[in-house]
Design a protein around this motif. Structure first.
Motif, PDB file in Angstrom:
ATOM      1  N   ALA A   1       0.882  -1.090   0.029  1.00  0.00           N
ATOM      2  CA  ALA A   1      -0.116   0.047   0.049  1.00  0.00           C
ATOM      3  C   ALA A   1       0.969   1.252   0.059  1.00  0.00           C
ATOM      4  O   ALA A   1       0.572   2.297  -0.847  1.00  0.00           O
ATOM      5  CB  ALA A   1      -0.847   0.079   1.107  1.00  0.00           C
TER       6      ALA A   1
ATOM      7  N   GLY B   1       2.684   1.545  -3.265  1.00  0.00           N
ATOM      8  CA  GLY B   1       1.442   2.254  -4.250  1.00  0.00           C
ATOM      9  C   GLY B   1       1.080   3.475  -4.145  1.00  0.00           C
ATOM     10  O   GLY B   1       0.843   4.191  -5.056  1.00  0.00           O
ATOM     11  N   GLN B   2       0.998   4.196  -3.071  1.00  0.00           N
ATOM     12  CA  GLN B   2       0.481   5.334  -2.858  1.00  0.00           C
ATOM     13  C   GLN B   2       1.694   6.261  -3.313  1.00  0.00           C
ATOM     14  O   GLN B   2       1.391   7.062  -4.093  1.00  0.00           O
ATOM     15  CB  GLN B   2       0.296   5.599  -1.502  1.00  0.00           C
ATOM     16  CG  GLN B   2      -0.605   6.925  -1.105  1.00  0.00           C
ATOM     17  CD  GLN B   2      -1.744   7.277  -1.751  1.00  0.00           C
ATOM     18  OE1 GLN B   2      -2.522   6.348  -1.925  1.00  0.00           O
ATOM     19  NE2 GLN B   2      -1.599   8.273  -2.628  1.00  0.00           N
TER      20      GLN B   2
ATOM     21  N   LEU C   1      -4.716   2.827  -7.987  1.00  0.00           N
ATOM     22  CA  LEU C   1      -4.527   1.989  -6.905  1.00  0.00           C
ATOM     23  C   LEU C   1      -5.714   1.555  -6.272  1.00  0.00           C
ATOM     24  O   LEU C   1      -6.563   2.394  -5.672  1.00  0.00           O
ATOM     25  CB  LEU C   1      -3.459   2.549  -5.802  1.00  0.00           C
ATOM     26  CG  LEU C   1      -3.099   1.805  -4.644  1.00  0.00           C
ATOM     27  CD1 LEU C   1      -2.080   0.681  -5.251  1.00  0.00           C
ATOM     28  CD2 LEU C   1      -2.452   2.745  -3.646  1.00  0.00           C
ATOM     29  N   LYS C   2      -6.127   0.176  -6.266  1.00  0.00           N
ATOM     30  CA  LYS C   2      -7.146  -0.376  -5.538  1.00  0.00           C
ATOM     31  C   LYS C   2      -6.682  -1.171  -4.422  1.00  0.00           C
ATOM     32  O   LYS C   2      -5.862  -2.085  -4.522  1.00  0.00           O
ATOM     33  CB  LYS C   2      -7.841  -1.219  -6.635  1.00  0.00           C
ATOM     34  CG  LYS C   2      -8.394  -0.551  -7.924  1.00  0.00           C
ATOM     35  CD  LYS C   2      -9.646  -1.124  -8.331  1.00  0.00           C
ATOM     36  CE  LYS C   2     -10.207  -0.731  -9.657  1.00  0.00           C
ATOM     37  NZ  LYS C   2     -10.645   0.746  -9.558  1.00  0.00           N
ATOM     38  N   THR C   3      -7.330  -1.037  -3.303  1.00  0.00           N
ATOM     39  CA  THR C   3      -7.089  -1.405  -1.962  1.00  0.00           C
ATOM     40  C   THR C   3      -7.411  -2.980  -2.007  1.00  0.00           C
ATOM     41  O   THR C   3      -8.511  -3.516  -2.376  1.00  0.00           O
ATOM     42  CB  THR C   3      -7.728  -0.767  -0.785  1.00  0.00           C
ATOM     43  OG1 THR C   3      -7.215   0.526  -1.030  1.00  0.00           O
ATOM     44  CG2 THR C   3      -7.226  -1.549   0.317  1.00  0.00           C
TER      45      THR C   3
ATOM     46  N   ARG D   1      -2.647  -4.865   0.988  1.00  0.00           N
ATOM     47  CA  ARG D   1      -1.796  -4.270  -0.096  1.00  0.00           C
ATOM     48  C   ARG D   1      -2.959  -3.654  -1.276  1.00  0.00           C
ATOM     49  O   ARG D   1      -3.962  -3.438  -0.817  1.00  0.00           O
ATOM     50  CB  ARG D   1      -0.999  -5.605  -1.012  1.00  0.00           C
ATOM     51  CG  ARG D   1      -0.035  -6.012   0.096  1.00  0.00           C
ATOM     52  CD  ARG D   1       0.688  -7.042  -0.207  1.00  0.00           C
ATOM     53  NE  ARG D   1       0.005  -8.446  -0.763  1.00  0.00           N
ATOM     54  CZ  ARG D   1       0.373  -9.534  -1.584  1.00  0.00           C
ATOM     55  NH1 ARG D   1       1.687  -9.497  -1.720  1.00  0.00           N
ATOM     56  NH2 ARG D   1      -0.372 -10.584  -1.525  1.00  0.00           N
ATOM     57  N   GLY D   2      -2.078  -3.265  -2.406  1.00  0.00           N
ATOM     58  CA  GLY D   2      -2.918  -2.546  -3.079  1.00  0.00           C
ATOM     59  C   GLY D   2      -2.690  -3.207  -4.909  1.00  0.00           C
ATOM     60  O   GLY D   2      -1.659  -3.587  -4.862  1.00  0.00           O
TER      61      GLY D   2
END
Length: 180
Positions: A104, A107-108, A164-166, A171-172
């Motif tokens: 995550a 990804g962010q 970005l999908k959680t 995680r993503g």
């Protein structure tokens, strides 16, 4: 397992002008084989040499980034899988898209970095590229000099788009689209 409706899948691919699609673990040899198939397909489509090189370069950059990321995390094949799609839009531009599972936090950070690049014009992207070239490279980072995304943004005909999908495990799934 239910039978896969290949006809519906083919119709979807045709409607969305998908030329090539892959879903699964990326190995070095598989990246090479798909790259060869992409080159052959673009030759049959009579793509200009510069378009073919740009699309191929974007494909290589995205898939190698995914492979290197998964390796840096020590992930097994099931965790290191990716989805790669090469398509054309209604204007005939090539769309190179790739997605994979990321932490995550990573990804962010990617979403923020790509958002910043998408806000720059061609002149600003060129300056950012030159600035990055001059920066000293950290030999312990294990990654490249950070030029790949900037170069993709420079060569793209539209701003980079990402999402970005959680996922349930925290995680993503990170996706990036490059228009060439």
């Amino acid at each position: 397992m239910d039978q896969i409706d290949l006809f519906t899948l083919q119709q979807t691919y045709n409607q969305q002008r998908i030329m090539l699609c892959f879903n699964g673990p990326l190995t070095r040899s598989l990246i090479e084989e798909i790259g060869n198939a992409l080159r052959n397909y673009m030759e049959r489509e009579h793509a200009t040499p510069s378009s073919a090189m740009d699309v191929f370069g974007a494909y290589i950059e995205l898939t190698q980034n995914i492979r290197h990321y998964a390796a840096s995390k020590g992930w097994h094949d099931s965790e290191a899988s990716a989805t790669v799609v090469i398509a054309r839009d209604a204007e005939g531009r090539y769309l190179v898209s790739a997605g994979n599972v990321v932490s995550a936090e990573d990804g962010q950070a990617l979403v923020e970095r790509i958002g910043a690049l998408a806000a720059l014009d061609k002149t600003q992207l060129k300056a950012r590229y030159k600035e990055q070239l001059r920066k000293p490279r950290d030999p312990d980072s294990g990654s490249g000099a950070g030029l790949g995304l900037i170069d993709l943004a420079r060569k793209a005909t539209a701003p980079l788009i990402c999402s970005l999908k959680t996922l349930d495990d925290g995680r993503g799934f990170f996706s990036l689209r490059v228009v060439m």
